[in-house]
Design a protein around this motif. Sequence first.
Motif, PDB file in Angstrom:
ATOM      1  N   ARG A  12       0.841  -1.206   0.000  1.00 13.73           N
ATOM      2  CA  ARG A  12       0.000   0.000   0.000  1.00 13.73           C
ATOM      3  C   ARG A  12       0.877   1.257   0.000  1.00 13.73           C
ATOM      4  O   ARG A  12       0.598   2.221  -0.722  1.00 13.73           O
ATOM      5  CB  ARG A  12      -0.895   0.014   1.246  1.00 13.73           C
ATOM      6  CG  ARG A  12      -1.787  -1.199   1.423  1.00 13.73           C
ATOM      7  CD  ARG A  12      -2.893  -1.258   0.402  1.00 13.73           C
ATOM      8  NE  ARG A  12      -3.811  -2.352   0.671  1.00 13.73           N
ATOM      9  CZ  ARG A  12      -4.645  -2.850  -0.218  1.00 13.73           C
ATOM     10  NH1 ARG A  12      -4.680  -2.338  -1.447  1.00 13.73           N
ATOM     11  NH2 ARG A  12      -5.459  -3.838   0.085  1.00 13.73           N
ATOM     12  N   GLU A  13       1.933   1.225   0.798  1.00  9.02           N
ATOM     13  CA  GLU A  13       2.819   2.396   0.882  1.00  9.02           C
ATOM     14  C   GLU A  13       3.589   2.590  -0.421  1.00  9.02           C
ATOM     15  O   GLU A  13       3.745   3.706  -0.910  1.00  9.02           O
ATOM     16  CB  GLU A  13       3.784   2.227   2.054  1.00  9.02           C
ATOM     17  CG  GLU A  13       3.084   2.215   3.419  1.00  9.02           C
ATOM     18  CD  GLU A  13       4.007   1.799   4.553  1.00  9.02           C
ATOM     19  OE1 GLU A  13       5.154   1.358   4.237  1.00  9.02           O
ATOM     20  OE2 GLU A  13       3.602   1.884   5.728  1.00  9.02           O
ATOM     21  N   MET A  14       4.068   1.480  -1.004  1.00  8.34           N
ATOM     22  CA  MET A  14       4.843   1.558  -2.246  1.00  8.34           C
ATOM     23  C   MET A  14       4.002   2.065  -3.414  1.00  8.34           C
ATOM     24  O   MET A  14       4.518   2.691  -4.347  1.00  8.34           O
ATOM     25  CB  MET A  14       5.409   0.177  -2.614  1.00  8.34           C
ATOM     26  CG  MET A  14       6.543  -0.297  -1.708  1.00  8.34           C
ATOM     27  SD  MET A  14       7.074  -1.973  -2.125  1.00  8.34           S
ATOM     28  CE  MET A  14       7.765  -1.712  -3.762  1.00  8.34           C
ATOM     29  N   SER A  15       2.689   1.811  -3.367  1.00 11.18           N
ATOM     30  CA  SER A  15       1.837   2.192  -4.498  1.00 11.18           C
ATOM     31  C   SER A  15       1.700   3.692  -4.657  1.00 11.18           C
ATOM     32  O   SER A  15       1.132   4.173  -5.643  1.00 11.18           O
ATOM     33  CB  SER A  15       0.443   1.550  -4.341  1.00 11.18           C
ATOM     34  OG  SER A  15      -0.200   2.025  -3.183  1.00 11.18           O
ATOM     35  N   GLU A  16       2.237   4.435  -3.700  1.00 11.32           N
ATOM     36  CA  GLU A  16       2.250   5.889  -3.833  1.00 11.32           C
ATOM     37  C   GLU A  16       3.384   6.352  -4.742  1.00 11.32           C
ATOM     38  O   GLU A  16       3.400   7.497  -5.198  1.00 11.32           O
ATOM     39  CB  GLU A  16       2.402   6.544  -2.443  1.00 11.32           C
ATOM     40  CG  GLU A  16       1.275   6.209  -1.458  1.00 11.32           C
ATOM     41  CD  GLU A  16      -0.065   6.703  -1.955  1.00 11.32           C
ATOM     42  OE1 GLU A  16      -0.117   7.819  -2.531  1.00 11.32           O
ATOM     43  OE2 GLU A  16      -1.065   5.986  -1.775  1.00 11.32           O
ATOM     44  N   ARG A  17       4.349   5.471  -5.012  1.00 13.99           N
ATOM     45  CA  ARG A  17       5.467   5.826  -5.895  1.00 13.99           C
ATOM     46  C   ARG A  17       4.987   5.896  -7.343  1.00 13.99           C
ATOM     47  O   ARG A  17       3.954   5.311  -7.694  1.00 13.99           O
ATOM     48  CB  ARG A  17       6.579   4.788  -5.755  1.00 13.99           C
ATOM     49  CG  ARG A  17       7.276   4.845  -4.389  1.00 13.99           C
ATOM     50  CD  ARG A  17       8.015   3.573  -4.042  1.00 13.99           C
ATOM     51  NE  ARG A  17       8.979   3.159  -5.065  1.00 13.99           N
ATOM     52  CZ  ARG A  17       9.702   2.040  -4.978  1.00 13.99           C
ATOM     53  NH1 ARG A  17       9.562   1.228  -3.919  1.00 13.99           N
ATOM     54  NH2 ARG A  17      10.558   1.737  -5.926  1.00 13.99           N
ATOM     55  N   PRO A  18       5.727   6.601  -8.215  1.00 14.23           N
ATOM     56  CA  PRO A  18       5.321   6.702  -9.626  1.00 14.23           C
ATOM     57  C   PRO A  18       5.185   5.308 -10.261  1.00 14.23           C
ATOM     58  O   PRO A  18       5.990   4.401  -9.994  1.00 14.23           O
ATOM     59  CB  PRO A  18       6.454   7.503 -10.267  1.00 14.23           C
ATOM     60  CG  PRO A  18       7.062   8.265  -9.134  1.00 14.23           C
ATOM     61  CD  PRO A  18       6.937   7.391  -7.931  1.00 14.23           C
ATOM     62  N   LEU A  19       4.171   5.143 -11.118  1.00 14.09           N
ATOM     63  CA  LEU A  19       3.911   3.843 -11.736  1.00 14.09           C
ATOM     64  C   LEU A  19       5.095   3.386 -12.587  1.00 14.09           C
ATOM     65  O   LEU A  19       5.448   2.195 -12.583  1.00 14.09           O
ATOM     66  CB  LEU A  19       2.634   3.922 -12.595  1.00 14.09           C
ATOM     67  CG  LEU A  19       2.178   2.623 -13.264  1.00 14.09           C
ATOM     68  CD1 LEU A  19       1.930   1.542 -12.219  1.00 14.09           C
ATOM     69  CD2 LEU A  19       0.915   2.864 -14.088  1.00 14.09           C
ATOM     70  N   THR A  20       5.729   4.326 -13.292  1.00 17.89           N
ATOM     71  CA  THR A  20       6.877   3.945 -14.133  1.00 17.89           C
ATOM     72  C   THR A  20       8.017   3.374 -13.298  1.00 17.89           C
ATOM     73  O   THR A  20       8.684   2.427 -13.707  1.00 17.89           O
ATOM     74  CB  THR A  20       7.381   5.165 -14.928  1.00 17.89           C
ATOM     75  OG1 THR A  20       7.620   6.256 -14.009  1.00 17.89           O
ATOM     76  CG2 THR A  20       6.362   5.606 -15.967  1.00 17.89           C
ATOM     77  N   GLU A  21       8.209   3.945 -12.124  1.00 17.06           N
ATOM     78  CA  GLU A  21       9.266   3.460 -11.222  1.00 17.06           C
ATOM     79  C   GLU A  21       8.943   2.053 -10.719  1.00 17.06           C
ATOM     80  O   GLU A  21       9.820   1.183 -10.643  1.00 17.06           O
ATOM     81  CB  GLU A  21       9.396   4.432 -10.048  1.00 17.06           C
ATOM     82  CG  GLU A  21      10.501   4.067  -9.060  1.00 17.06           C
ATOM     83  CD  GLU A  21      10.558   5.039  -7.897  1.00 17.06           C
ATOM     84  OE1 GLU A  21      10.799   4.580  -6.754  1.00 17.06           O
ATOM     85  OE2 GLU A  21      10.338   6.257  -8.120  1.00 17.06           O
ATOM     86  N   LEU A  22       7.670   1.826 -10.389  1.00 22.27           N
ATOM     87  CA  LEU A  22       7.259   0.498  -9.911  1.00 22.27           C
ATOM     88  C   LEU A  22       7.395  -0.559 -10.993  1.00 22.27           C
ATOM     89  O   LEU A  22       7.854  -1.677 -10.738  1.00 22.27           O
ATOM     90  CB  LEU A  22       5.800   0.550  -9.427  1.00 22.27           C
ATOM     91  CG  LEU A  22       5.529   1.371  -8.159  1.00 22.27           C
ATOM     92  CD1 LEU A  22       4.033   1.509  -7.921  1.00 22.27           C
ATOM     93  CD2 LEU A  22       6.203   0.732  -6.937  1.00 22.27           C
ATOM     94  N   LEU A  23       7.027  -0.183 -12.216  1.00 21.90           N
ATOM     95  CA  LEU A  23       7.106  -1.141 -13.330  1.00 21.90           C
ATOM     96  C   LEU A  23       8.555  -1.503 -13.628  1.00 21.90           C
ATOM     97  O   LEU A  23       8.872  -2.648 -13.972  1.00 21.90           O
ATOM     98  CB  LEU A  23       6.421  -0.577 -14.579  1.00 21.90           C
ATOM     99  CG  LEU A  23       4.895  -0.458 -14.508  1.00 21.90           C
ATOM    100  CD1 LEU A  23       4.354   0.259 -15.742  1.00 21.90           C
ATOM    101  CD2 LEU A  23       4.260  -1.843 -14.393  1.00 21.90           C
ATOM    102  N   GLU A  24       9.433  -0.533 -13.501  1.00 23.65           N
ATOM    103  CA  GLU A  24      10.858  -0.789 -13.744  1.00 23.65           C
ATOM    104  C   GLU A  24      11.405  -1.748 -12.680  1.00 23.65           C
ATOM    105  O   GLU A  24      12.153  -2.687 -12.986  1.00 23.65           O
ATOM    106  CB  GLU A  24      11.629   0.530 -13.718  1.00 23.65           C
ATOM    107  CG  GLU A  24      13.069   0.419 -14.206  1.00 23.65           C
ATOM    108  CD  GLU A  24      13.174  -0.021 -15.656  1.00 23.65           C
ATOM    109  OE1 GLU A  24      14.136  -0.763 -15.984  1.00 23.65           O
ATOM    110  OE2 GLU A  24      12.287   0.344 -16.464  1.00 23.65           O
TER     111      GLU A  24
END
Length: 774
Positions: A12-24
């Motif tokens: 839940r906390e990580m999902s606040e990061r930019p989507l492009t960063e998460l996908l990478e």
Amino acid sequence: MKNFIYPIKTIREMSERPLTELLEAAKDLNANEKFEKQTDSIGAAFSACCQACEKGIGLTPYDEQIAAAWTLFNGKVVEMKTGEGKTIAAVFAAFLHTLNERNVHILTYNDYLVERDYNWMKPIYDLLGISVGFIAEATPKEERKAVYQKQVVYNTAKECGFDFLRDFVADKPEDVLLKEFCAAIVDEADSILIDEARIPLVIAGSLPVKHDDESVDITDTFSFVKTLTEKDYGLSDEADSAYLTDKGIGKVEEFFDVDLYEEENSALLSVVNDCLRANFVLKENVNYIIKDNEILIIDEFTGRTAKNRRYPGHLQNAVEAKHGIKTELRGVVMGTIPLQYFIRQYKYLSGMTGTVFPSDEEFELLYGLKPDEIPPHMPSKRIDRPTEIYYNNETKLEAIKNDIIRAHKNRQPVLIGAESIAESEKLSGLLKESGVDAIVLNAKNDHAEAEIIKNAGAAGTVTISANMAGRGGDILLGGADQKSREEAVKSGGLYVISTSMRESSRINLQLRGRTGRQGDVGESKVFTALDDEIMLKYDLKKLISKNKYPSFTEEQITEKAVVKEAERIQRISEGSRLDERKRLLKYAMISEKHRDAIFKARKKFVTGETEPTFWQDNCPDDYEKAVEKFNEQSVNDLQRDLILQVINEAWSDYLIFMSSLREGIHLTSVGGKSPVDEFNVTSQKYYENMEAQVVEEMLDGLERLLELDNIEEFTIVKPESVYTYLQNESGDELVKKPIMLQAVEGARLLGEEDDEEIEAEENKKGFWGKKKDK
């Protein structure tokens, strides 16, 4: 949650990061390493999914959906109650598969659910950068190949299976639709993987009728069968079939001057059996209708004529002969595969449904899928009323009618799951006489009926469905718009009634699960009668002592001994059905190995992975003559085209032989032989002979070629049209023969010795050819 290896709070906390960063970060997942070592990458992947879900469709996934997704990805069958969000869980699991470079098929029950789930979930896939498509029955062939190239494909299990069969009869590489079978997530898993597991998918073609001395004439055979008397044949209600008595066998053998059960007369035996069934079992306007001089089969579940469906084997032509319909085309089955064996093509398999554990042993036995239960997001408030038992069907329906009227007066929404179309219409008539109008669904239009099901929770609504399996609709209290939610809740919530005790408790539980979604109030009840089909089939009377068996009464039966044995009947039925499937596995395995071998061999010839070398290996001199006469490329192209058709014809003959073998194999028990062993030995001998016959046919083709002056004069007879259908009967002759079932009672199940035999069979070389040089 215990079902997940990464802290959901962190996701839940990580999902606040930019989507492009998460996908990478998610790209670090590697299929060759253990996921326990990549928890940060897993967390990033799920966080990306959560964010895409919120942005794409405006929903925040529950913890339970995340846990379910992880369980699906790890190859289990997940139990999630209705309304708990299986559709979103499947997206998360599919995304993980794509990160491991696996193409994913999400297989569900009908076209409505395929298109609905695709359109609903597509915004999530788009944000994740995943290509997605869907295939329905109406999707043109030219579009299918492009869709199958996408990373995630929504499809029905049946339509995907039909495409697998279409690939088997393809003639050119560009006609092959499916890539490698990688990952599948099966929705409505209990319906698809258990209830419909043995329904055969069929691909057939129309060929000119043979008029030669070797073929069995359907018209003449049918004319003879019509002369048989009641002493010459018997009828099996359970099997919906007819069979020859000893006297009948004698008449057939005398008329045709043959030993009917010799191998060389298998084609005649098959035609005789089909003519028996066409004449003495199948009835016009009950099983089929005649329209524009064409036989149209009536689907027993929907009551409508079935599109593109023909009777299997020679049965279609036998029914045509019955009505004097002459055709110069004959239907030839070119390939068939039960859903169970098609689904097992996938390397990574998982499933999800609302009811798993009543069939957990079957999921493990048939597919190696271990069950896992995901708890509901909110505790259930559903009240499951005790089963009510009545003396007969009439008194039972009267009690159901009165119960519906009582609930309807309180404006409580009612959903009734009827056992058949006839029962749903009868109950509707009884209600109408009492002033209650019910909506009756008979599986005629998935899209329209799904919309009706959505509104079944509206206050004061009465809905009767002949088949709730695969409806897939989430029933909201107060209707789809929830305008009458407060009134529906006050009345007690959706009241679900099952009109009979089904052969599997899972079916009743499935229906109960339609109410009480997401912590809503709800109510359910099962009604049954002493003359219900399940009670008669498993002989309830024998389980109850004569002094305890009730006399006729219109009231509910509450005698403890009766109630106890009636409820035990369902457990007996479940055990019997499981034993039946175990027995059938022993018969099916050898045929499935043959199918797998021949399908793979033919596909390699189609795609060019293997070059046919029958002519070069067996008749090199004649091959060289043909090359000199016509040129090497033309001769090799012809050899490839010919082997594809020869394999089709050989496999079609194999299927006819296997059908005849199933019809007669139970007779071996009379001589003290094991039907299982005889079936497998005979099947293997036929398959080996078939391989030799393929070579002979190819060599005959080379001789024919050398007699021509122009290679274009060489004709290969191919089907004029190709069509697919579900075989009209899901039963197998091996189950329908009580003598044979008794003969194999107690026979060991597939064990280590069987596995060794199967492995040795797989390693045998068949359908000669060499790999094409890269």
